[in-house]
Design a protein around this motif. Structure first.
Motif, PDB file in Angstrom:
ATOM      1  N   GLY A 229      60.874  42.623 -23.376  1.00 38.58           N
ATOM      2  CA  GLY A 229      59.544  42.043 -23.522  1.00 38.58           C
ATOM      3  C   GLY A 229      58.475  42.900 -22.867  1.00 38.58           C
ATOM      4  O   GLY A 229      57.373  43.055 -23.390  1.00 38.58           O
ATOM      5  N   TRP A 230      58.803  43.464 -21.714  1.00 44.56           N
ATOM      6  CA  TRP A 230      57.862  44.348 -21.021  1.00 44.56           C
ATOM      7  C   TRP A 230      57.586  45.590 -21.869  1.00 44.56           C
ATOM      8  O   TRP A 230      56.443  46.038 -21.989  1.00 44.56           O
ATOM      9  CB  TRP A 230      58.438  44.752 -19.667  1.00 44.56           C
ATOM     10  CG  TRP A 230      57.557  45.673 -18.876  1.00 44.56           C
ATOM     11  CD1 TRP A 230      56.594  45.331 -17.983  1.00 44.56           C
ATOM     12  CD2 TRP A 230      57.557  47.118 -18.929  1.00 44.56           C
ATOM     13  NE1 TRP A 230      55.997  46.453 -17.462  1.00 44.56           N
ATOM     14  CE2 TRP A 230      56.563  47.571 -18.020  1.00 44.56           C
ATOM     15  CE3 TRP A 230      58.298  48.061 -19.642  1.00 44.56           C
ATOM     16  CZ2 TRP A 230      56.299  48.917 -17.822  1.00 44.56           C
ATOM     17  CZ3 TRP A 230      58.020  49.416 -19.448  1.00 44.56           C
ATOM     18  CH2 TRP A 230      57.041  49.825 -18.543  1.00 44.56           C
ATOM     19  N   ARG A 233      55.308  44.658 -24.803  1.00 42.38           N
ATOM     20  CA  ARG A 233      53.916  44.453 -24.366  1.00 42.38           C
ATOM     21  C   ARG A 233      53.248  45.792 -24.077  1.00 42.38           C
ATOM     22  O   ARG A 233      52.079  45.999 -24.423  1.00 42.38           O
ATOM     23  CB  ARG A 233      53.887  43.556 -23.130  1.00 42.38           C
ATOM     24  CG  ARG A 233      54.205  42.096 -23.415  1.00 42.38           C
ATOM     25  CD  ARG A 233      53.849  41.219 -22.215  1.00 42.38           C
ATOM     26  NE  ARG A 233      54.619  41.583 -21.024  1.00 42.38           N
ATOM     27  CZ  ARG A 233      55.821  41.113 -20.739  1.00 42.38           C
ATOM     28  NH1 ARG A 233      56.416  40.260 -21.577  1.00 42.38           N
ATOM     29  NH2 ARG A 233      56.446  41.460 -19.628  1.00 42.38           N
ATOM     30  N   ARG A 234      53.966  46.683 -23.421  1.00 49.86           N
ATOM     31  CA  ARG A 234      53.400  47.992 -23.066  1.00 49.86           C
ATOM     32  C   ARG A 234      53.005  48.769 -24.336  1.00 49.86           C
ATOM     33  O   ARG A 234      51.908  49.334 -24.411  1.00 49.86           O
ATOM     34  CB  ARG A 234      54.438  48.771 -22.261  1.00 49.86           C
ATOM     35  CG  ARG A 234      54.012  50.186 -21.864  1.00 49.86           C
ATOM     36  CD  ARG A 234      53.012  50.182 -20.732  1.00 49.86           C
ATOM     37  NE  ARG A 234      52.711  51.525 -20.303  1.00 49.86           N
ATOM     38  CZ  ARG A 234      53.360  52.171 -19.320  1.00 49.86           C
ATOM     39  NH1 ARG A 234      54.349  51.567 -18.670  1.00 49.86           N
ATOM     40  NH2 ARG A 234      53.032  53.398 -18.965  1.00 49.86           N
ATOM     41  N   ASN A 236      52.361  47.539 -27.329  1.00 47.30           N
ATOM     42  CA  ASN A 236      51.245  46.850 -28.001  1.00 47.30           C
ATOM     43  C   ASN A 236      49.926  47.102 -27.276  1.00 47.30           C
ATOM     44  O   ASN A 236      48.884  47.309 -27.904  1.00 47.30           O
ATOM     45  CB  ASN A 236      51.526  45.347 -28.086  1.00 47.30           C
ATOM     46  CG  ASN A 236      52.591  45.014 -29.118  1.00 47.30           C
ATOM     47  OD1 ASN A 236      52.707  45.690 -30.140  1.00 47.30           O
ATOM     48  ND2 ASN A 236      53.361  43.968 -28.859  1.00 47.30           N
ATOM     49  N   GLU A 237      49.965  47.085 -25.943  1.00 46.34           N
ATOM     50  CA  GLU A 237      48.745  47.329 -25.160  1.00 46.34           C
ATOM     51  C   GLU A 237      48.221  48.741 -25.392  1.00 46.34           C
ATOM     52  O   GLU A 237      47.007  48.968 -25.386  1.00 46.34           O
ATOM     53  CB  GLU A 237      49.034  47.109 -23.675  1.00 46.34           C
ATOM     54  CG  GLU A 237      49.243  45.636 -23.298  1.00 46.34           C
ATOM     55  CD  GLU A 237      49.787  45.472 -21.891  1.00 46.34           C
ATOM     56  OE1 GLU A 237      50.009  46.511 -21.218  1.00 46.34           O
ATOM     57  OE2 GLU A 237      49.978  44.325 -21.448  1.00 46.34           O
ATOM     58  N   LYS A 313      53.324  43.890 -34.930  1.00 45.11           N
ATOM     59  CA  LYS A 313      53.353  44.004 -33.475  1.00 45.11           C
ATOM     60  C   LYS A 313      54.779  44.270 -32.999  1.00 45.11           C
ATOM     61  O   LYS A 313      55.743  43.815 -33.609  1.00 45.11           O
ATOM     62  CB  LYS A 313      52.829  42.716 -32.828  1.00 45.11           C
ATOM     63  CG  LYS A 313      51.358  42.410 -33.116  1.00 45.11           C
ATOM     64  CD  LYS A 313      50.434  43.402 -32.440  1.00 45.11           C
ATOM     65  CE  LYS A 313      48.974  43.025 -32.646  1.00 45.11           C
ATOM     66  NZ  LYS A 313      48.065  44.029 -32.016  1.00 45.11           N
ATOM     67  N   ASP A 315      57.932  43.598 -30.802  1.00 45.00           N
ATOM     68  CA  ASP A 315      58.532  42.456 -30.127  1.00 45.00           C
ATOM     69  C   ASP A 315      59.902  42.879 -29.614  1.00 45.00           C
ATOM     70  O   ASP A 315      60.316  44.026 -29.817  1.00 45.00           O
ATOM     71  CB  ASP A 315      58.626  41.237 -31.055  1.00 45.00           C
ATOM     72  CG  ASP A 315      59.393  41.531 -32.340  1.00 45.00           C
ATOM     73  OD1 ASP A 315      60.307  42.381 -32.314  1.00 45.00           O
ATOM     74  OD2 ASP A 315      59.098  40.911 -33.369  1.00 45.00           O
TER      75      ASP A 315
END
Length: 585
Positions: A229-230, A233-234, A236-237, A313, A315
């Motif tokens: 998950g991290w 997120r990284r 996507n950011e 995105k 995931d």
């Protein structure tokens, strides 16, 4: 296509048998027919093929004075014995025949209706019962005429034989490509196709270096035990394009078509899109409404370079799939397993070896083994009890009485670690601090690298993986010999279980490579700081790698109950220490 759509949609405006006066075809019968259209995926495109069939059918009906009972179309759906999808419009056309509203079923040719003798037999029975006919290739075949039944049966056999021959040839080509290590299936993330300027044929895959850079980052983070998950997120950011970002698929077109059936939901969906994306969504739906299949619409949109209206995105599933990608590791898969071939062993015999992929790997084989071990390890698997991922020792520490994993509970004195059977209950903060300090002091030892034998573990794991690969090759050879009849079925049955068990043991030994992968940057004077930088999932994996604490019931009672009783706590270190390691009380 608009004219065709009007005919396909208006299936309710069909004449009854009595309302038409069609001419007979070598008999006195009057025919009212339904046209069935079907186009499989081909280089010419679906809409042209279907429209051609419709034009041919209209000319045939007009020429023979056949009443129009409606148009039915199942585009891009197989009609062979190997088909896996239902054909709803085909069944609807047969229902028109059964009901008596029509008595003739028209196809462009015999193979458009079916390539399966069982299906043909069902159609023939229906037409015989209603006194109906088949029509294709410019002829009407009365199913109550023995000669016509013979002709249509012969055509049905030839149609099924055609697809059987095609399947055999396709499978032969697939095996040939697998043996030569050439790619198969859709383009893997991390690669780009190159084409011959003379013929336009694909020359294979070459590395897409921008995507390969993302793969290497995912590999590094996974080996460092970063949470999936991290990682998602990284990425996507940072705005890293997602795998298959912007690509249309059958599912995405289908989703839009379903939304379009509900005006309120469709308007709400369009409102969420960027202004430039709204006409694209409308175009996708228009293609389907014009008779295009979901696959066909996706193919046309991708060919025109039109991106999907909703950006994809990253995931956890996408990150995991990329990390475990066999294609990126240069592993050629055939029938779900790494493809093996027989080669001379240099001693007059044969051995099985893995096929060398025709493309360059992005992930090293040793890394692939490590990633498989890490991402498939029990401690990395999410389950329904998400609480385990929020607390360091939940599930990692076990009850000394029943062996069950401790979980977090609460009491009037605050949170506690508890056995689900009630055998053990320890104050949460005190037990957490005690076990964590033991773990960190062990990792901080100057001889920690020696204790955990990082180099030895790597070597042993690599040897175990080679041994497992050798055993898999041996099993593949036995399977090939059994399939060729060179080994009896009884002999193979006697040999297979033992080989499978040895493979399982070797693979288990190879998976131990996850220990050094976790701890290489987690030992020595900086261990405490490195551990603090991990998220909870990474921290849980580290402590589970080095210790499995066993907690017994506290011996203290009354006034002394608030004092941590360490006498019944076994930290459960999985490695031998050269000397005792003190821990904080």
């Amino acid at each position: 296509m608009t004219a065709m759509l009007e005919k396909v949609v208006d299936k309710t405006a069909r004449p009854s048998l009595a309302s038409r006066r069609p001419r007979s075809n070598a008999t006195t019968k009057q025919w009212v027919g339904v046209k069935y259209l079907r186009a499989s995926q081909d280089a010419q495109g679906y809409s042209i093929s279907v429209q051609s069939q419709l034009d041919e059918g209209e000319e045939f009906f007009e020429e023979h004075g056949i009443g129009d009972g409606g148009v039915f179309c199942d585009n891009d759906i197989s009609a062979s014995v190997y088909a896996t999808e239902e054909r709803p419009d085909y069944e609807a056309a047969l229902n028109e025949i059964r009901s008596g509203r029509a008595n003739l079923l028209w196809f462009f040719d015999a193979s458009r209706g079916q390539r399966d003798l069982e299906v043909f037999g069902r159609v023939r029975r229906i037409l015989i019962e209603v006194g109906g006919a088949l029509a294709y290739n410019g002829r009407v075949f009365d199913m109550n005429d023995p000669n016509d039944r013979k002709s249509t049966s012969r055509d049905a056999v030839e149609a099924e034989n055609f697809i059987d021959t095609l399947v055999i040839n396709v499978r032969r080509g697939v095996r040939k490509r697998a043996k030569s290590g050439q790619h198969a299936g859709p383009l893997a993330y991390g690669y780009t196709r190159v084409y011959s300027p003379e013929t336009g044929k694909s020359l294979g895959w070459v590395i897409n270096w921008e995507q390969a850079k993302t793969i290497r980052r995912i590999v590094r983070w996974c080996l460092e035990l970063k949470a999936l998950g991290w990682i998602a997120r990284r990425l996507n950011e940072e705005g890293v394009p997602c795998a298959r970002d912007g690509k249309w698929t059958r599912a995405t077109v289908h989703k839009l078509a379903e939304l379009y059936q509900h005006p309120k939901q469709w308007r709400a969906f369009l409102a969420t899109l960027e202004p430039e994306a709204r006409p694209v969504a409308q175009r996708a739906v228009a293609l389907v409404e014009s008779g295009e299949s979901f696959k066909g619409a996706a193919k046309l949109l991708n060919a025109d370079g039109v991106p999907y209206v909703v950006p994809s995105k990253w995931d956890t599933t996408k990150v995991r799939n990329i990390a475990l990608s066999k294609a990126a590791a240069g592993i050629r898969i055939h029938h779900g397993q790494e493809h093996m071939v027989k080669v001379p062993d240099g001693n007059g015999g044969l051995k099985m070896v893995a096929v060398k992929a025709a493309w360059s790997p992005i992930i090293r084989r040793s890394e692939h083994v490590q990633l498989s071990a890490i991402l498939r390890a029990p401690e990395r698997q999410r389950n329904a009890n998400t609480e385990r991922l929020e607390h360091l020792w939940s599930g990692n520490a076990t009850c000394g009485t029943c062996g069950r994993g401790l979980g977090r509970g609460s009491s009037k004195d605050g949170p506690r670690y508890r056995c689900p059977k009630g055998h053990v209950s320890r104050q949460y903060d005190a037990l957490h601090a005690y076990l964590l300090e033991f773990a960190l002091r062990t990792l901080e030892r100057p001889d920690a690298a020696e204790i955990f034998r990082l180099k030895t573990s790597k070597d042993e794991a690599a040897q175990a993986e080679k041994y497992a690969e050798k055993l898999r090759a041996e099993l593949a050879m036995w399977q090939a010999d059994a399939a060729a009849g060179e080994v009896s079925r009884e002999s193979f049955r006697a040999i297979e279980p033992g080989l499978l068990e040895r493979i399982r043991q070797a693979e288990a030994a190879a998976r131990r490579v996850r220990v050094p992968a976790v701890l290489e940057n987690m030992t020595g004077v900086n261990a405490r700081e490195a551990f603090a930088r991990l998220d909870i999932e990474g921290q849980r994996a580290v402590v589970r790698t080095i210790m499995r604490p066993v907690i017994g019931p506290s011996a203290t009672r009354g006034k002394n109950a608030k004092v941590m009783d360490t006498s019944t706590i076994d930290p459960g270190l999985l490695y031998d220490l050269p000397e005792d390691t003190p821990v904080a009380a």
